[in-house]
Design a protein around this motif. Structure first.
Motif, PDB file in Angstrom:
ATOM      1  N   GLY A 128       0.832  -1.214   0.000  1.00  0.00           N
ATOM      2  CA  GLY A 128       0.000   0.000   0.000  1.00  0.00           C
ATOM      3  C   GLY A 128       0.862   1.258   0.000  1.00  0.00           C
ATOM      4  O   GLY A 128       0.577   2.229  -0.713  1.00  0.00           O
TER       5      GLY A 128
ATOM      6  N   GLY B 145       1.070   4.103  -2.963  1.00  0.00           N
ATOM      7  CA  GLY B 145       0.834   5.521  -2.689  1.00  0.00           C
ATOM      8  C   GLY B 145       2.000   6.387  -3.151  1.00  0.00           C
ATOM      9  O   GLY B 145       1.804   7.449  -3.767  1.00  0.00           O
TER      10      GLY B 145
ATOM     11  N   LEU C   4       1.841   9.289  -6.122  1.00  0.00           N
ATOM     12  CA  LEU C   4       2.285  10.670  -5.906  1.00  0.00           C
ATOM     13  C   LEU C   4       3.390  11.062  -6.908  1.00  0.00           C
ATOM     14  O   LEU C   4       3.368  12.160  -7.463  1.00  0.00           O
TER      15      LEU C   4
END
Length: 141
Positions: free
Chosen positions: A125, A129, A133
């Motif tokens: 996870g 992420g 980004l």
């Protein structure tokens, strides 16, 4: 007195005056020649003196120039030696620090891989992420 006597006297007096004038002219010419010779000698002496002084000046300038070149060469070699020593010191310091960083990186890698093994879902996870980004940041450019 007769006319002839007075004419003869005048001629003799004119002859004497001409001879006196010739002697005076000769003497003045000789004095002028002596003055010219003296001036020539003085000029030659001055020329020799100036030439000697010029040669002396050139020789002194050449010697000083050679001294300055030698000093500059010596200083350049000294500075080059100092720069070489400093470059070696910096290289050794860089190698030492690179070794330290590599050691820290191995420690962090070991810690991180241990954490990923213990919590694979959480690691996946976080990776997703961070990737999302980075994608947004790159897409804006």
């Amino acid at each position: 007195m007769t006319n002839q006597d007075s004419t003869g006297d005048l001629k003799a007096e004119a002859r004497r005056a001409a001879q006196d004038a010739a002697r005076e002219a000769r003497r003045a010419g000789e004095e002028a020649a002596e003055a010219l010779d003296t001036a020539k000698q003085r000029g030659a002496e001055l020329y020799e003196n100036v030439r000697d002084k010029g040669a002396e000046f050139v020789d002194t300038a050449r010697k000083r120039g050679a001294e300055y070149v030698d000093q500059a060469r010596n200083r350049g070699q000294e500075y080059a030696g100092q720069a070489r020593d400093e470059a070696r010191r910096l290289y050794r310091e860089g190698e030492r620090r690179a070794g330290e960083v590599a050691g820290y990186a191995e420690d962090y890698y070991d810690d991180l891989s241990g954490m990923v093994r213990r919590n694979p879902g959480q690691a996946l996870g976080i990776a997703a992420g961070v990737g999302f980004l980075l994608g947004l940041i790159i897409a804006r450019r």
